[in-house]
Scaffold this active site. Structure first.
Site, PDB file in Angstrom:
ATOM      1  N   SER A  89       0.825  -1.226   0.000  1.00 27.72           N
ATOM      2  CA  SER A  89       0.000   0.000   0.000  1.00 27.72           C
ATOM      3  C   SER A  89       0.848   1.261   0.000  1.00 27.72           C
ATOM      4  O   SER A  89       0.323   2.364   0.136  1.00 27.72           O
ATOM      5  CB  SER A  89      -0.950  -0.001   1.202  1.00 27.72           C
ATOM      6  OG  SER A  89      -0.234  -0.155   2.411  1.00 27.72           O
ATOM      7  N   ASN A 141      -2.005  -2.635  13.183  1.00 29.88           N
ATOM      8  CA  ASN A 141      -3.456  -2.414  13.141  1.00 29.88           C
ATOM      9  C   ASN A 141      -3.866  -1.155  13.897  1.00 29.88           C
ATOM     10  O   ASN A 141      -4.663  -0.355  13.407  1.00 29.88           O
ATOM     11  CB  ASN A 141      -4.198  -3.635  13.694  1.00 29.88           C
ATOM     12  CG  ASN A 141      -3.943  -4.871  12.851  1.00 29.88           C
ATOM     13  OD1 ASN A 141      -3.393  -4.766  11.757  1.00 29.88           O
ATOM     14  ND2 ASN A 141      -4.321  -6.032  13.361  1.00 29.88           N
ATOM     15  N   HIS A 174     -39.559  24.380 -10.395  1.00 27.13           N
ATOM     16  CA  HIS A 174     -39.719  23.562 -11.614  1.00 27.13           C
ATOM     17  C   HIS A 174     -39.017  24.194 -12.817  1.00 27.13           C
ATOM     18  O   HIS A 174     -39.446  24.011 -13.950  1.00 27.13           O
ATOM     19  CB  HIS A 174     -41.201  23.348 -11.971  1.00 27.13           C
ATOM     20  CG  HIS A 174     -42.052  22.964 -10.811  1.00 27.13           C
ATOM     21  ND1 HIS A 174     -42.245  21.660 -10.425  1.00 27.13           N
ATOM     22  CD2 HIS A 174     -42.750  23.712  -9.920  1.00 27.13           C
ATOM     23  CE1 HIS A 174     -43.030  21.621  -9.361  1.00 27.13           C
ATOM     24  NE2 HIS A 174     -43.344  22.852  -9.028  1.00 27.13           N
ATOM     25  N   SER A 191     -13.317  26.380 -27.463  1.00 27.23           N
ATOM     26  CA  SER A 191     -13.522  25.143 -28.198  1.00 27.23           C
ATOM     27  C   SER A 191     -12.436  25.046 -29.265  1.00 27.23           C
ATOM     28  O   SER A 191     -11.948  26.060 -29.764  1.00 27.23           O
ATOM     29  CB  SER A 191     -14.911  25.175 -28.855  1.00 27.23           C
ATOM     30  OG  SER A 191     -14.914  24.400 -30.028  1.00 27.23           O
ATOM     31  N   LYS A 245     -17.114  29.930 -28.911  1.00 24.66           N
ATOM     32  CA  LYS A 245     -17.444  29.291 -27.634  1.00 24.66           C
ATOM     33  C   LYS A 245     -16.635  29.806 -26.451  1.00 24.66           C
ATOM     34  O   LYS A 245     -15.458  30.096 -26.570  1.00 24.66           O
ATOM     35  CB  LYS A 245     -17.219  27.769 -27.738  1.00 24.66           C
ATOM     36  CG  LYS A 245     -18.226  27.048 -28.615  1.00 24.66           C
ATOM     37  CD  LYS A 245     -19.657  27.145 -28.128  1.00 24.66           C
ATOM     38  CE  LYS A 245     -19.950  26.188 -27.012  1.00 24.66           C
ATOM     39  NZ  LYS A 245     -19.846  24.784 -27.419  1.00 24.66           N
ATOM     40  N   GLU A 262     -18.537  22.349 -14.903  1.00 26.36           N
ATOM     41  CA  GLU A 262     -18.945  21.026 -15.396  1.00 26.36           C
ATOM     42  C   GLU A 262     -18.100  19.924 -14.752  1.00 26.36           C
ATOM     43  O   GLU A 262     -18.605  18.849 -14.400  1.00 26.36           O
ATOM     44  CB  GLU A 262     -18.828  20.963 -16.918  1.00 26.36           C
ATOM     45  CG  GLU A 262     -19.897  21.800 -17.610  1.00 26.36           C
ATOM     46  CD  GLU A 262     -19.618  21.969 -19.095  1.00 26.36           C
ATOM     47  OE1 GLU A 262     -19.331  20.971 -19.772  1.00 26.36           O
ATOM     48  OE2 GLU A 262     -19.689  23.112 -19.576  1.00 26.36           O
ATOM     49  N   TYR A 313      -9.444  -6.376  12.669  1.00 28.10           N
ATOM     50  CA  TYR A 313      -8.828  -5.919  11.423  1.00 28.10           C
ATOM     51  C   TYR A 313      -8.905  -6.998  10.346  1.00 28.10           C
ATOM     52  O   TYR A 313      -8.710  -8.185  10.604  1.00 28.10           O
ATOM     53  CB  TYR A 313      -7.358  -5.531  11.655  1.00 28.10           C
ATOM     54  CG  TYR A 313      -6.672  -5.085  10.371  1.00 28.10           C
ATOM     55  CD1 TYR A 313      -6.795  -3.771   9.931  1.00 28.10           C
ATOM     56  CD2 TYR A 313      -5.955  -5.978   9.586  1.00 28.10           C
ATOM     57  CE1 TYR A 313      -6.202  -3.358   8.744  1.00 28.10           C
ATOM     58  CE2 TYR A 313      -5.355  -5.571   8.394  1.00 28.10           C
ATOM     59  CZ  TYR A 313      -5.480  -4.264   7.982  1.00 28.10           C
ATOM     60  OH  TYR A 313      -4.901  -3.857   6.812  1.00 28.10           O
ATOM     61  N   GLN A 338      -7.506  -1.974   4.124  1.00 28.53           N
ATOM     62  CA  GLN A 338      -6.438  -1.203   3.477  1.00 28.53           C
ATOM     63  C   GLN A 338      -7.005  -0.357   2.320  1.00 28.53           C
ATOM     64  O   GLN A 338      -6.416   0.633   1.915  1.00 28.53           O
ATOM     65  CB  GLN A 338      -5.350  -2.153   2.964  1.00 28.53           C
ATOM     66  CG  GLN A 338      -4.209  -1.473   2.245  1.00 28.53           C
ATOM     67  CD  GLN A 338      -3.007  -2.379   2.092  1.00 28.53           C
ATOM     68  OE1 GLN A 338      -2.294  -2.627   3.048  1.00 28.53           O
ATOM     69  NE2 GLN A 338      -2.792  -2.896   0.897  1.00 28.53           N
ATOM     70  N   LYS A 375      -7.929   3.876   2.358  1.00 28.20           N
ATOM     71  CA  LYS A 375      -7.123   5.079   2.108  1.00 28.20           C
ATOM     72  C   LYS A 375      -7.329   5.678   0.718  1.00 28.20           C
ATOM     73  O   LYS A 375      -7.513   6.891   0.585  1.00 28.20           O
ATOM     74  CB  LYS A 375      -5.638   4.780   2.370  1.00 28.20           C
ATOM     75  CG  LYS A 375      -5.353   4.748   3.874  1.00 28.20           C
ATOM     76  CD  LYS A 375      -4.020   4.174   4.227  1.00 28.20           C
ATOM     77  CE  LYS A 375      -3.991   2.662   4.191  1.00 28.20           C
ATOM     78  NZ  LYS A 375      -4.940   2.002   5.123  1.00 28.20           N
TER      79      LYS A 375
HETATM   80  N1  ARG Z   1      -1.145  -1.325   5.180  1.00 27.22           N
HETATM   81  C1  ARG Z   1      -2.073  -1.827   6.138  1.00 27.22           C
HETATM   82  C2  ARG Z   1      -3.397  -1.063   5.988  1.00 27.22           C
HETATM   83  O1  ARG Z   1      -3.397  -0.076   5.388  1.00 27.22           O
HETATM   84  C3  ARG Z   1      -1.562  -1.677   7.523  1.00 27.22           C
HETATM   85  C4  ARG Z   1      -2.129  -2.643   8.508  1.00 27.22           C
HETATM   86  C5  ARG Z   1      -1.629  -3.984   8.253  1.00 27.22           C
HETATM   87  N2  ARG Z   1      -1.953  -4.903   9.270  1.00 27.22           N
HETATM   88  C6  ARG Z   1      -1.877  -6.194   9.040  1.00 27.22           C
HETATM   89  N3  ARG Z   1      -2.183  -6.980   9.982  1.00 27.22           N
HETATM   90  N4  ARG Z   1      -1.557  -6.677   7.867  1.00 27.22           N
HETATM   91  O2  ARG Z   1      -4.419  -1.485   6.450  1.00 27.22           O
END
Ligand code: ARG
Length: 457
Positions: free
Chosen positions: A20, A107, A153, A274, A280, A287, A314, A319, A322
């Site tokens: 990641s 975690n 409307h 354009s 234009k 938009e 977890y 993951q 993010k």
């Molecule tokens: N890169 C992982 C995440 O974003 C970190 C946590 C990983 N924990 C594990 N037990 N593999 O979630």
């Protein structure tokens, strides 16, 4: 990292798939900040030697500096930012580095890092929303008397002013700021100390870490501490609402700058041309904002769907949080950054707004109210005015230009003063109820909004 248990190197494809670092490296500062607080606590509690704790903290500070100066590059083969920084630390300071992860798991570490990171992002988004509200209020102040049609409307309904219209968006954004604040408040709880899922046997001091990092309290259940992503969903939802408001505003701007309306003109620096049609001038910014709103809704949906089926605690699915939340954050910031100056620089064309307000019988309600004030029940007045509108349409005139004799044929309560009562300016001035479009009511609304702004900025 998993030395001991495994007898083979990880397959390169699995490593790429699992990694990641591409999208979590942006949390490097939060990760280091969190690790410094954790190390300080470990030293304070005697879980590791004070000298080791100091060495770790010094090493982490140097890593932070090197990343910011560009001297240290992220290793794309690292599993994530947490592993990368820990490995780098150990490379630099030796065995003390290996003690940092005592009484901690990735975690609770990742749960902490996202919170720290999003806490800062919320501050930025919030400041931009406040700036946008200010810009709207300033534009409104200049347009208190700019009469325009109000629509329902998409049909001309009743006369309002441009100030009144855009202040509606300022109110929406105030609520958005409130939602960001709620999210930030609920998010501000320390998950660290939850460890992998079941806390720890070490005598840690979570309160100390919490106050070092500026949290309001600690997560009271370690399973929840590591597996809660409500705050990502809440933030994505608050951002979705901001985007929805920007998108509605954008849609109106797109209409207003069309030749059919021409209520406003965008500054050349905020419009595009354009490649084939020389005449234009396109409202691409608005938009794109409208388009990107769908993308942010997608992020919210990603998060909701990701979370709905995962058992405690977890799971690696998490993951995926993010990319979704950072995309929502980046997108809303990008939109606000462009929308604010675009709004600031656009030109309002009051004549065209007024001309549109003069058509479409938007003073018909006022005509009915005129009769009500002369003692007629509203329903009867409504019907009489409807008949007048019908006559006007047949004759190709407006209520303002219809002869008084025609009025009198429908109802003898009509007099010369009806023309004053249905003039556009009267119609707007008379709507002075709280929250209404009369210049003095909107001025009051702006005053209250500004008080609120100084309270919350
Ligand atoms: N890169 C992982 C995440 O974003 C970190 C946590 C990983 N924990 C594990 N037990 N593999 O979630």
């Amino acid at each position: 990292m998993w030395a001991g248990r495994f007898t083979k190197q990880i397959d390169e494809r699995v490593n790429d798939f699992n990694s990641s670092i591409k999208f979590d490296s942006r949390m490097y500062k939060s990760d280091i900040e969190g690790s410094i607080a954790h190390a300080a606590m470990l030293g304070e509690k005697g879980i590791i030697e004070k000298s080791e704790s100091e060495k770790i903290i010094e090493g982490l500070r140097a890593i932070l500096e090197d990343i910011e100066n560009g001297r240290l590059q992220f290793d794309p083969a690292a599993e994530d930012i947490h592993m990368f920084i820990e490995a780098e630390l150990t490379k630099r300071i030796g065995s003390a580095g290996k003690r940092l992860h005592t009484a901690r798991s990735r975690n609770d570490q990742v749960a902490l890092d996202i919170r720290l990171c999003l806490r800062d992002e919320i501050k930025e988004i919030r400041a931009m929303c406040i700036e946008l509200v200010r810009t709207i209020a300033e534009t409104a102040e200049k347009n208190l008397e700019t009469v325009m049609p109000g629509y329902t409307h998409m049909q001309r309904a009743q006369p309002i002013t441009f100030a009144h219209h855009i202040m509606a968006y300022a109110q929406m954004l105030l609520r958005d700021i409130g939602r960001l604040d709620d999210t930030a408040k609920r998010m501000n709880v320390l998950p660290l100390g939850s460890c992998a899922l079941a806390g720890t046997t070490y005598d840690i001091d979570r309160e100390m870490v919490s106050s070092l990092l500026g949290f309001d309290g600690v997560a009271e259940n370690s399973l929840d501490g590591v597996s809660d992503r409500d705050f990502c969903i809440e933030l994505a939802s608050a951002i979705s609402l901001i985007m929805m408001h920007l998108s509605r505003f954008s849609e109106e701007i797109i209409l207003w700058c069309s030749w059919e309306f021409k209520f406003i003109e965008l500054d050349d620096a905020y419009a595009t041309g354009s490649s084939i049609m020389p005449q234009k001038k396109n409202p691409d910014v608005t938009e794109l904002i409208r388009g990107k709103t769908g993308r942010v809704y997608g992020d919210l949906n990603t998060l909701l769907t990701m979370m709905k089926g995962i058992p405690l605690a977890y799971n690696k699915d998490m993951q995926e949080d993010k990319e979704a939340i950072f995309d929502a954050v980046d997108t809303v910031k990008l939109c606000l950054k462009t929308f604010i100056p675009m709004l600031e620089t656009m030109t309002v064309i009051p004549e065209n707004m007024r001309a549109a307000a003069a058509k479409g019988f938007i003073n018909a309600t006022d005509c009915a109210d005129y009769l009500v004030k002369k003692g007629m029940p509203f329903r009867d007045a409504y019907k009489a005015t409807g008949t007048l509108v019908h006559i006007c349409i047949e004759k190709g005139v407006t209520l303002e230009t219809l002869e008084l004799s025609e009025y009198k044929k429908i109802c003898d309560k009509f007099d010369e003063d009806v023309f004053e009562a249905i003039s556009l300016d009267t119609c707007v001035m008379q709507r002075a109820s709280r929250g209404g479009p009369a210049p003095k009511a909107v001025a009051e609304q702006i005053k209250l909004l500004k008080n609120k702004l100084s309270e919350i900025s």
